[in-house]
Scaffold this active site. Structure first.
Site, short mmCIF file in Angstrom:
data_model
loop_
_atom_site.label_atom_id
_atom_site.label_comp_id
_atom_site.label_asym_id
_atom_site.label_seq_id
_atom_site.Cartn_x
_atom_site.Cartn_y
_atom_site.Cartn_z
N LYS A 1 -4.08 -20.12 9.25
CA LYS A 1 -4.34 -20.69 7.91
C LYS A 1 -3.25 -21.65 7.45
CE LYS A 1 -7.09 -16.82 6.33
NZ LYS A 1 -7.31 -15.78 5.33
N GLY B 1 3.64 -7.14 0.29
CA GLY B 1 3.41 -8.14 1.32
C GLY B 1 3.62 -9.53 0.74
N GLY C 1 2.86 -12.56 2.82
CA GLY C 1 2.32 -13.53 3.77
C GLY C 1 1.28 -14.43 3.13
N SER D 1 -2.00 -14.22 2.79
CA SER D 1 -3.00 -13.65 1.88
C SER D 1 -2.35 -13.26 0.55
CB SER D 1 -3.72 -12.47 2.52
OG SER D 1 -2.78 -11.58 3.03
P1 NDP Z 1 0.93 -12.64 7.33
O1 NDP Z 1 1.33 -12.52 8.77
O2 NDP Z 1 0.97 -13.97 6.69
O3 NDP Z 1 1.91 -11.65 6.46
C1 NDP Z 1 2.08 -10.32 6.85
C2 NDP Z 1 2.88 -9.58 5.77
O4 NDP Z 1 2.85 -8.19 6.09
C3 NDP Z 1 4.34 -9.98 5.67
O5 NDP Z 1 4.75 -9.92 4.34
C4 NDP Z 1 5.02 -8.89 6.51
O6 NDP Z 1 6.37 -8.65 6.14
C5 NDP Z 1 4.20 -7.70 6.14
N1 NDP Z 1 4.21 -6.61 7.12
C6 NDP Z 1 3.76 -6.67 8.40
N2 NDP Z 1 3.89 -5.46 8.97
C7 NDP Z 1 4.43 -4.63 8.03
C8 NDP Z 1 4.83 -3.26 8.03
N3 NDP Z 1 4.67 -2.50 9.11
N4 NDP Z 1 5.35 -2.75 6.89
C9 NDP Z 1 5.49 -3.50 5.79
N5 NDP Z 1 5.16 -4.82 5.74
C10 NDP Z 1 4.63 -5.37 6.85
O7 NDP Z 1 -0.50 -11.96 7.23
P2 NDP Z 1 -1.69 -12.25 6.19
O8 NDP Z 1 -1.13 -12.30 4.82
O9 NDP Z 1 -2.50 -13.39 6.66
O10 NDP Z 1 -2.57 -10.93 6.40
C11 NDP Z 1 -2.09 -9.65 5.98
C12 NDP Z 1 -3.20 -8.63 6.16
O11 NDP Z 1 -4.30 -8.96 5.33
C13 NDP Z 1 -3.77 -8.53 7.58
O12 NDP Z 1 -3.91 -7.15 7.88
C14 NDP Z 1 -5.13 -9.16 7.50
O13 NDP Z 1 -6.05 -8.53 8.36
C15 NDP Z 1 -5.52 -8.91 6.05
N6 NDP Z 1 -6.40 -9.98 5.51
C16 NDP Z 1 -7.59 -9.63 4.97
C17 NDP Z 1 -8.43 -10.60 4.42
C18 NDP Z 1 -9.76 -10.21 3.87
O14 NDP Z 1 -10.60 -11.09 3.60
N7 NDP Z 1 -9.98 -8.94 3.63
C19 NDP Z 1 -8.05 -12.03 4.39
C20 NDP Z 1 -6.75 -12.28 4.96
C21 NDP Z 1 -5.96 -11.28 5.50
P3 NDP Z 1 7.57 -9.56 6.76
O15 NDP Z 1 7.59 -10.84 5.95
O16 NDP Z 1 8.78 -8.71 6.52
O17 NDP Z 1 7.26 -9.77 8.21
#
Ligand code: NDP
Length: 271
Positions: free
Chosen positions: A63, A120, A122, A124
Site C-alpha cells: 500500500k 499499532g 503501520g 492501517s
Molecule cells: P504494517 O506492517 O504497516 O504495521 C504493523 C504494525 O504492527 C506495526 O505498528 C508493528 O509494530 C506492529 N506489530 C507487528 N507485530 C507486533 C507484535 N507482535 N506486537 C505488537 N505490535 C506488533 O501492517 P498493516 O498496518 O498494513 O496491517 C496490520 C494488520 O492489520 C495486519 O494483521 C493486517 O492483516 C490487518 N489489516 C486488516 C485490514 C482489513 O480490512 N480488515 C486492512 C489492512 C490491514 P512495529 O512498528 O514496532 O514493527
C-alpha cells in the site's frame, strides 16, 4: 472485457475476486477480477500499466509503495500516505484509499465513540487514525517501537510507547491494528495492560473492541470475548473497503452510478 486485480503477497486469503466477480455478473458488467501475487520487490502501479488492467486493489505489503508510485493521489489517501485502490485513467494511474472510510462505516453502524485507543502504527493504523480524527474522536496511538510512531507525533496525534503507556482515561473503542495474533499467539500489549483496558471498558454503557485482523481468532479477540465485551474482527472492514472501491471501478468503466447504491449492492452480494 475489462480486467481488475488485487495485488498482494501472500494473496491466497483474499475474498475480493469472489465479491467483485459476483457483483459484475449480477450487474451484467463485462469485467473480471483476479488475485495477483506480486513479487515482494514489485510495483503494483508499474504492473497495472504493463498489463493494461483498468483498476486494482492493493493489499499487504504494497500500500505504501503504491502510494509512492502513483501519478496522482486523490482524496483521503493524500494525508494517509497509503493507497488500496488504483485506477488507470488515460496514461496516468490514480490512487485512492478506501480503508479509512470502510473502517469508519463499520463503527458508525454500531455507535459513535468518544475515546479511541489504536494499538499499532503501520499503514492501517494511519488510515484508522485519520478517519477517527476527521470525525472528532479523541485518539491515542500506541506502538511497541518508536520509528512508526514518529509519523503520528509529527501529525499532531497523542502517542505512547507500549512499555510506558499508562492510560488515564477509559477508552470506549480499543483497536488492535498490529500483526500480533495473526501468525502467533501474542497480544499486542502486555496481558495486564490489555486486561486493565478491557475491565475499564466494562464500566461503560457502549463500547467496542475491534481487531482488524481477520481469518483467525486472535488472543486479543478471544480475551475480549471471554470478558463478554462487544468485539468484531476485520472481516467487515475488508468487505466495506472493497465495496467502496467498487464505486471507483464503475466510474473507470464510465458506468454512471450512485455511490451508496453500488456500495449496498456489493455488500448484499457479500452476505
Ligand atoms: P504494517 O506492517 O504497516 O504495521 C504493523 C504494525 O504492527 C506495526 O505498528 C508493528 O509494530 C506492529 N506489530 C507487528 N507485530 C507486533 C507484535 N507482535 N506486537 C505488537 N505490535 C506488533 O501492517 P498493516 O498496518 O498494513 O496491517 C496490520 C494488520 O492489520 C495486519 O494483521 C493486517 O492483516 C490487518 N489489516 C486488516 C485490514 C482489513 O480490512 N480488515 C486492512 C489492512 C490491514 P512495529 O512498528 O514496532 O514493527
Amino acid at each position: 472485457m475489462k480486467y481488475f486485480v488485487v495485488f498482494g503477497n501472500p494473496i491466497t486469503h483474499t475474498k475480493s475476486p469472489q465479491l467483485f466477480n459476483t457483483f459484475f455478473y449480477s450487474m451484467g458488467i463485462p469485467a473480471r477480477y483476479s488475485p495477483y501475487c506480486l513479487e515482494l520487490s514489485g510495483s503494483p502501479v508499474q504492473t497495472l500499466k504493463k498489463f493494461g488492467f483498468l483498476g486494482a486493489n492493493v493489499t499487504i505489503p504494497f500500500k505504501e509503495v503504491a502510494f509512492k508510485d502513483c501519478d496522482e493521489i486523490r482524496g483521503a489517501a493524500k494525508e494517509i500516505g497509503s493507497v488500496n485502490t488504483l485506477i488507470q485513467e488515460g496514461n496516468k494511474v490514480i490512487g485512492y484509499n478506501t480503508d479509512a472510510e470502510g473502517f469508519y462505516r463499520t463503527i458508525a453502524r454500531r455507535f459513535i465513540p468518544k475515546n479511541a485507543l489504536i494499538v499499532g502504527a503501520g499503514g492501517s493504523a494511519k488510515a484508522i487514525a485519520y478517519i477517527l480524527k476527521q470525525h472528532g474522536i479523541n485518539i491515542i496511538v500506541v506502538n511497541r517501537s518508536y520509528e512508526k510512531l514518529e509519523f503520528f507525533a509529527q501529525n499532531g496525534y497523542q502517542t505512547a510507547l507500549s512499555d510506558t503507556f499508562n492510560p488515564t482515561i477509559t477508552f470506549d473503542l480499543v483497536i488492535n491494528a498490529t500483526n500480533a495474533g495473526l501468525q502467533d499467539d501474542i497480544l499486542p500489549l502486555s496481558t495486564s495492560k490489555v486486561t486493565a483496558l478491557f475491565q475499564d471498558m466494562k464500566t461503560l454503557k457502549q463500547c467496542l473492541v475491534y481487531d482488524i485482523v481477520y481469518g483467525k481468532t486472535t488472543p486479543f479477540f478471544a480475551l475480549a470475548q471471554s470478558l463478554e465485551l462487544p468485539v468484531i474482527d476485520g472481516s467487515e472492514m475488508l468487505v466495506m473497503q472493497a465495496a467502496l472501491s467498487g464505486y471507483h471501478f464503475l466510474s473507470a468503466m464510465n458506468i454512471k452510478s450512485d455511490k451508496e447504491e453500488i456500495f449496498q449492492q456489493i455488500l448484499n452480494n457479500a452476505s
